[in-house]
Design a protein around this motif. Structure first.
Motif, mmCIF file in Angstrom:
data_model
loop_
_atom_site.group_PDB
_atom_site.id
_atom_site.type_symbol
_atom_site.label_atom_id
_atom_site.label_comp_id
_atom_site.label_asym_id
_atom_site.label_seq_id
_atom_site.Cartn_x
_atom_site.Cartn_y
_atom_site.Cartn_z
ATOM 1 N N ASN A 1 7.788 5.576 -5.481
ATOM 2 C CA ASN A 1 8.454 4.285 -5.648
ATOM 3 C C ASN A 1 9.679 4.502 -6.534
ATOM 4 O O ASN A 1 9.551 4.730 -7.735
ATOM 5 C CB ASN A 1 7.480 3.285 -6.286
ATOM 6 N N HIS A 2 10.881 4.457 -5.923
ATOM 7 C CA HIS A 2 12.092 4.764 -6.701
ATOM 8 C C HIS A 2 12.418 3.661 -7.705
ATOM 9 O O HIS A 2 13.217 3.864 -8.614
ATOM 10 C CB HIS A 2 13.282 4.989 -5.758
ATOM 11 N N GLU A 3 11.781 2.499 -7.571
ATOM 12 C CA GLU A 3 12.055 1.411 -8.508
ATOM 13 C C GLU A 3 11.269 1.574 -9.807
ATOM 14 O O GLU A 3 11.733 1.186 -10.873
ATOM 15 C CB GLU A 3 11.719 0.069 -7.860
ATOM 16 N N THR A 4 10.070 2.126 -9.730
ATOM 17 C CA THR A 4 9.216 2.285 -10.916
ATOM 18 C C THR A 4 9.073 3.738 -11.353
ATOM 19 O O THR A 4 8.509 4.000 -12.422
ATOM 20 C CB THR A 4 7.814 1.732 -10.629
ATOM 21 N N ASP A 5 9.550 4.669 -10.520
ATOM 22 C CA ASP A 5 9.369 6.102 -10.751
ATOM 23 C C ASP A 5 7.890 6.465 -10.820
ATOM 24 O O ASP A 5 7.496 7.391 -11.520
ATOM 25 C CB ASP A 5 10.100 6.550 -12.021
ATOM 26 N N GLN A 6 7.066 5.712 -10.112
ATOM 27 C CA GLN A 6 5.654 6.014 -9.961
ATOM 28 C C GLN A 6 5.356 6.243 -8.487
ATOM 29 O O GLN A 6 6.267 6.240 -7.653
ATOM 30 C CB GLN A 6 4.791 4.874 -10.534
ATOM 31 N N MET A 7 4.103 6.468 -8.178
ATOM 32 C CA MET A 7 3.700 6.712 -6.799
ATOM 33 C C MET A 7 2.922 5.521 -6.253
ATOM 34 O O MET A 7 2.005 5.008 -6.909
ATOM 35 C CB MET A 7 2.817 7.964 -6.712
ATOM 36 N N ASP A 8 3.294 5.089 -5.052
ATOM 37 C CA ASP A 8 2.508 4.113 -4.319
ATOM 38 C C ASP A 8 1.587 4.852 -3.350
ATOM 39 O O ASP A 8 1.668 6.085 -3.219
ATOM 40 C CB ASP A 8 3.418 3.145 -3.563
ATOM 41 N N ILE A 9 0.732 4.104 -2.677
ATOM 42 C CA ILE A 9 -0.278 4.709 -1.799
ATOM 43 C C ILE A 9 -0.074 4.195 -0.381
ATOM 44 O O ILE A 9 -0.084 2.991 -0.128
ATOM 45 C CB ILE A 9 -1.690 4.376 -2.297
ATOM 46 N N LEU A 10 0.099 5.126 0.544
ATOM 47 C CA LEU A 10 0.349 4.821 1.948
ATOM 48 C C LEU A 10 -0.920 5.120 2.731
ATOM 49 O O LEU A 10 -1.513 6.195 2.592
ATOM 50 C CB LEU A 10 1.499 5.693 2.444
ATOM 51 N N VAL A 11 -1.338 4.168 3.566
ATOM 52 C CA VAL A 11 -2.581 4.358 4.307
ATOM 53 C C VAL A 11 -2.442 3.751 5.705
ATOM 54 O O VAL A 11 -1.790 2.727 5.893
ATOM 55 C CB VAL A 11 -3.776 3.729 3.560
ATOM 56 N N GLU A 12 -3.067 4.413 6.688
ATOM 57 C CA GLU A 12 -3.093 3.920 8.062
ATOM 58 C C GLU A 12 -4.544 3.674 8.451
ATOM 59 O O GLU A 12 -5.428 4.455 8.093
ATOM 60 C CB GLU A 12 -2.465 4.955 8.996
ATOM 61 N N ASP A 13 -4.788 2.582 9.180
ATOM 62 C CA ASP A 13 -6.162 2.278 9.586
ATOM 63 C C ASP A 13 -6.335 2.456 11.091
ATOM 64 O O ASP A 13 -5.399 2.805 11.819
ATOM 65 C CB ASP A 13 -6.575 0.877 9.126
ATOM 66 N N THR A 14 -7.555 2.208 11.546
ATOM 67 C CA THR A 14 -7.875 2.427 12.963
ATOM 68 C C THR A 14 -7.159 1.451 13.889
ATOM 69 O O THR A 14 -7.065 1.693 15.093
ATOM 70 C CB THR A 14 -9.391 2.300 13.187
ATOM 71 N N GLY A 15 -6.648 0.355 13.348
ATOM 72 C CA GLY A 15 -5.875 -0.590 14.147
ATOM 73 C C GLY A 15 -4.402 -0.263 14.192
ATOM 74 O O GLY A 15 -3.593 -1.093 14.622
ATOM 75 N N ASN A 16 -4.032 0.951 13.722
ATOM 76 C CA ASN A 16 -2.633 1.402 13.672
ATOM 77 C C ASN A 16 -1.779 0.519 12.762
ATOM 78 O O ASN A 16 -0.587 0.329 13.002
ATOM 79 C CB ASN A 16 -2.015 1.476 15.072
ATOM 80 N N GLN A 17 -2.414 -0.016 11.726
ATOM 81 C CA GLN A 17 -1.685 -0.747 10.691
ATOM 82 C C GLN A 17 -1.335 0.245 9.578
ATOM 83 O O GLN A 17 -2.209 0.922 9.039
ATOM 84 C CB GLN A 17 -2.557 -1.865 10.107
ATOM 85 N N LEU A 18 -0.049 0.312 9.242
ATOM 86 C CA LEU A 18 0.396 1.145 8.131
ATOM 87 C C LEU A 18 0.634 0.225 6.944
ATOM 88 O O LEU A 18 1.391 -0.747 7.041
ATOM 89 C CB LEU A 18 1.683 1.889 8.495
ATOM 90 N N SER A 19 -0.024 0.529 5.793
ATOM 91 C CA SER A 19 0.057 -0.346 4.617
ATOM 92 C C SER A 19 0.484 0.453 3.402
ATOM 93 O O SER A 19 0.170 1.647 3.274
ATOM 94 C CB SER A 19 -1.298 -1.006 4.349
ATOM 95 N N LEU A 20 1.194 -0.231 2.512
ATOM 96 C CA LEU A 20 1.617 0.380 1.254
ATOM 97 C C LEU A 20 1.030 -0.418 0.104
ATOM 98 O O LEU A 20 1.216 -1.645 0.022
ATOM 99 C CB LEU A 20 3.144 0.413 1.145
ATOM 100 N N PHE A 21 0.313 0.296 -0.794
ATOM 101 C CA PHE A 21 -0.298 -0.308 -1.978
ATOM 102 C C PHE A 21 0.339 0.290 -3.225
ATOM 103 O O PHE A 21 0.787 1.448 -3.222
ATOM 104 C CB PHE A 21 -1.802 -0.015 -2.029
ATOM 105 N N SER A 22 0.332 -0.468 -4.305
ATOM 106 C CA SER A 22 0.691 0.108 -5.599
ATOM 107 C C SER A 22 -0.459 0.979 -6.079
ATOM 108 O O SER A 22 -1.577 0.912 -5.544
ATOM 109 C CB SER A 22 0.971 -0.997 -6.628
ATOM 110 N N ASN A 23 -0.224 1.798 -7.110
ATOM 111 C CA ASN A 23 -1.318 2.622 -7.635
ATOM 112 C C ASN A 23 -2.312 1.806 -8.448
ATOM 113 O O ASN A 23 -3.263 2.352 -8.993
ATOM 114 C CB ASN A 23 -0.784 3.811 -8.448
ATOM 115 N N LYS A 24 -2.097 0.489 -8.534
ATOM 116 C CA LYS A 24 -3.067 -0.408 -9.159
ATOM 117 C C LYS A 24 -3.852 -1.188 -8.110
ATOM 118 O O LYS A 24 -4.710 -2.007 -8.448
ATOM 119 C CB LYS A 24 -2.352 -1.390 -10.097
ATOM 120 N N GLY A 25 -3.516 -0.968 -6.805
ATOM 121 C CA GLY A 25 -4.280 -1.601 -5.737
ATOM 122 C C GLY A 25 -3.642 -2.824 -5.129
ATOM 123 O O GLY A 25 -4.223 -3.449 -4.230
ATOM 124 N N ARG A 26 -2.458 -3.201 -5.559
ATOM 125 C CA ARG A 26 -1.782 -4.368 -4.992
ATOM 126 C C ARG A 26 -1.102 -3.993 -3.677
ATOM 127 O O ARG A 26 -0.365 -3.000 -3.615
ATOM 128 C CB ARG A 26 -0.744 -4.890 -5.984
#
Length: 789
Positions: free
Chosen positions: A473-498
């Motif tokens: 995350n270039h705005e916070t200089d931290q890492m977000d979490i990228l995940v894909e599910d079986t429905g081919n949904q790609l989602s991005l979460f913060s490292n706090k789960g948001r």
């Protein structure tokens, strides 16, 4: 004649008084009301031990004991036995009284500038002594000096019947005259007594207990006995069978208190009409107090019988991490250590021969997580060291985390190092009980050994499939979490789960998501391919124009991204069967890459390898032919072999290109095309990963990292993963059968806290602003687990 008789009588009285004084011993002056007594071989030893154990005695009814005793003892020097006791006056105030054997060096006055001694002669003679900022009273009787800040204690001092108490004398006789002993009858005066405060036990004062004090660099140790009174009913603890406590197997490291005991001890002196004919099938019962709730554990000899008697009506609530959680009504409240707990509607699980229950299902889930991750008290080296100082079996064991004691008024948190543990155990005999207590502080090694810990769980709406990785995350200089599910949904979460966003894709992502900076301004984008598309998204999940690029024919290999000179002039490399296409950052075809394709199907994504200052593109054909190209697509290293290769990729290692054969050999191709087969005795389905300086491979259950090897349990393992973070190398591998994740350093040494629970490959990065690394891995189907290393 009368005068003569009077003289004789007077002489006899004087003689009797002298004989009486000469027979006095120091314990004769301890009043009957004294419930707390210290006996020490010298005043110096007494002062030293009280100071070392100050934090313990500054809790309970002995608060400020050490402050008052220090004011007295700093002016006293006696090499003979010294006694200190707590004395109460008529208005309820409590004061320290010191008894020493009188000699010329007992009271040190010569070196003190500001001193004043005032003598009073009333019914008795005593002195008021002012030394610097201290003020106390002193009275001499026979060969003893009695000192206290309380005038009342001095004036009232006289011979008592304390030494005639059989139980007190037994306790005194049981003490070691070479050590400082703490003798008490009031249960509330000791720090350890507070550990039983919420437990429904018969607590009777009046039984004398003696504990010897000992200290070393990281431990305070108390060993002694409790003398039973003559009446059987006045025992603190009934004689029951001692047992080995196993509750630490399930106790989370963040516990507050543990109490574990024999069920016979729990029911001692209790009237009950409940049918407890199954009690001989319960070895022990335990209670764990957490900030989030309570845990109750029964160690069963006949698990099914005890479970059905404790929870006569129950049903399956849910299955969590392959463990069934039942909901039921608890039928035997007599077997709860805390009578205030209501388990009328609770949850329970069964692990081995233990029935584990809680009022809250979330508490049981946390217990399962910690149990599977090995983050329990049993794995804590500080706990192991502490228990090595105690007996292996006992009738009762209580343990507390002292940093949590502040919440219960047990002690000031600041008086103990953070992470200090205290334990107290009772070993029951017919006429007395052995008492063992210990307080231990964490060492630096203990703190460093904590290792990996789960810090968050993120739940997805559908099962996870494919992508699970960090994205900067270039705005916070931290890492977000990228995940894909079986429905081919790609989602991005913060490292706090948001959740930031979720995007529907046309099909599943092939390979991994690449992090790029197309505009060279530090803002990151995600580049990846699906079945028919090349996608580039910004961190808000929006398409970056002119992407996506759509293709009529399927993309048969994952997207490869080349950045030859690390100057962000990206090349997006796509494969369709035997053809390779190279697109630039704007989605246009790159001129100057002249590669006509291969005769056979390309079976791996093209790979860029830099050896020294030379760039190579490796393309593997289904026939076994390896083409090693230049940036322009021409043959740079001619090869004539058709390699019988495994499923492993090609890597650049020590100036060579390497992979493996399905069995036996490591294949090495140098930059001139010369081939060398190195016999590593590899089994079929071997796994390999490497970089310029490090070689890692899994051969059956043997993991080799450079020149070091480690044997793993037999299982079903993912490919080993190699991470270079800073200047350190980390190697991860997951046993998907046992659901265990391992992370090793470059010397094949398992990192502290591993293995942990997980079911997939991992991603490893410094995802937040502290110095510790974070790791993400799939847990259950819909579960992302975030660990801190």
């Amino acid at each position: 004649m009368n005068k003569f008789l009077s003289l004789i009588l007077c002489l006899l009285l004087i003689s009797c008084a002298e004989n009486s004084d000469s027979n006095l011993i120091n314990t004769d002056f301890i009043p009957d009301s004294a419930e707390v007594i210290f006996v020490s071989p010298s005043s110096e030893q007494l002062e030293k031990d009280l100071l070392e154990h100050e934090a313990t005695f500054n809790s309970g009814d002995l608060k400020d004991l050490t402050n008052e005793s220090k004011d007295l003892l700093k002016y006293i020097k006696s090499e003979k036995q010294s006694i200190l006791y707590l004395n109460g006056d008529s208005i309820g105030s409590k004061h320290i009284v010191l008894i020493i054997q009188k000699d010329s060096t007992s009271l040190i006055l010569d070196s003190i500038q500001n001193k004043q001694v005032e003598t009073f002669k009333e019914d008795i003679e005593y002195q008021k002594v002012k030394l610097e900022k201290s003020e106390f009273y002193q009275r001499d009787i026979a060969n003893f000096s009695i000192l206290s800040e309380s005038k009342h204690a001095i004036v009232q001092a006289k011979r008592s019947n304390k030494s005639n108490s059989q139980e007190f004398q037994k306790a005194l006789d049981a003490s070691d005259p070479r050590k400082t002993s703490f003798i008490y009858s009031n249960m509330n005066v000791m720090f350890f007594s507070k550990m039983f405060s919420e437990i429904d036990l018969p607590k009777k004062n009046g039984n004398w207990k003696v504990l010897e004090l000992h200290a070393n660099s990281s431990q305070l140790i108390y060993n002694g006995i409790s003398i039973h009174a003559n009446s059987e009913a006045s025992k603190d603890f009934a004689p029951v069978i001692d047992f080995k406590h196993e509750v630490a197997r399930f106790c989370p490291e963040n516990f507050i208190t543990i109490v574990s005991m024999n069920p016979g001890l729990k029911l001692q002196s209790k009237d009950t009409t409940v049918n407890l004919d199954f009690l001989d099938k319960v070895s022990d019962i335990s209670s764990i107090k957490l900030k989030t709730g309570n845990i109750h554990i029964w160690n069963a000899i006949d698990t099914e019988l005890v479970k059905n008697r404790l929870f006569s009506e129950n049903q399956l609530s849910e299955r969590f991490r392959e463990i069934d959680i039942f909901e039921g009504s608890f039928a035997v409240p007599e077997l709860l250590l805390n009578s205030e707990v209501n388990l009328s509607s609770g949850y329970f699980i069964v692990i081995d021969h233990f029935i584990i229950s809680s009022e809250e299902i979330s508490v049981l889930k946390d217990l399962i997580i910690n149990f599977q991750n090995g983050k329990t008290l049993l794995e804590n080296p500080q706990y192991v060291r502490m228990m090595n100082s105690l007996a292996s079996e006992s009738s009762m064991l209580a343990i507390t985390t002292i940093s949590a004691a502040k919440d219960f008024g047990i002690a000031k948190e600041s008086e103990f190092k953070k992470g200090s543990l205290a334990a107290f155990q009772v070993i029951s005999e017919e006429k007395y009980d052995h008492l063992h207590g210990i307080i231990t502080e964490p060492t630096e090694a203990d703190r460093l050994s904590k290792g990996a810990e789960q810090i968050a769980t993120i739940t997805t709406s559908q099962p996870i499939a494919g992508i699970l990785q960090f994205f900067r995350n270039h705005e916070t200089d931290q890492m977000d979490i990228l995940v894909e599910d079986t429905g081919n949904q790609l989602s991005l979460f913060s490292n706090k789960g948001r959740m930031f966003w979720s995007k529907q894709l046309d099909s599943q992502i092939s390979g991994k998501v690449h992090e790029v900076d197309l505009f060279k301004n530090g803002n990151k984008q995600l580049a990846f391919s699906t079945g028919f598309q090349l996608e580039v998204l910004d961190r808000k999940g929006r398409d970056v124009k002119p992407f996506p690029k759509k293709f009529n024919d399927p993309l048969t290999q994952p997207l490869a991204v080349f950045d030859y000179d690390n100057n962000r002039k990206y090349r997006f490399v796509l494969t369709q069967n035997n053809k390779v296409y190279v697109l630039g950052p704007k989605g246009n075809s790159i001129k100057g890459f002249d590669f006509d394709g291969t005769k056979n199907t390309i079976i791996k994504a093209p790979k860029h390898i830099r050896l020294g200052n030379k760039d190579y593109i490796l393309i593997q054909e289904e026939s076994g032919r390896l083409q090693i190209l230049s940036r322009q697509g021409s043959i740079r290293v001619p090869t004539t072999n058709n390699f019988n290769i495994s499923e492993n990729d090609w890597y650049g290692y020590q100036s060579n290109f390497i992979t493996t054969q399905p069995e036996s050999n490591l294949i090495e191709v140098d930059q001139n095309g010369k081939v060398n087969l190195k016999n590593l005795d590899l089994a079929e389905n071997n796994r390999l990963v490497a970089n310029e300086d490090h070689l890692v491979y899994l051969n059956e259950n043997e993991l080799t990292i450079n020149n070091s090897s480690v044997s793993l349990d037999f299982g079903l393992y993912t490919n080993p993963q190699l991470f270079l973070i800073g200047r350190k190398i980390y190697v991860s591998i997951t046993d998907t059968q046992a659901k265990k994740v391992y992370v090793f350093n470059e010397n094949a040494e398992l990192l502290p806290g591993f293995p942990v629970y997980g079911t997939s490959e991992v991603d490893l990065a410094n995802a937040d602003l502290d110095k510790r690394l974070e790791m993400i891995v799939k847990g259950d189907d819909n579960e992302i687990l975030l660990y801190k290393l």
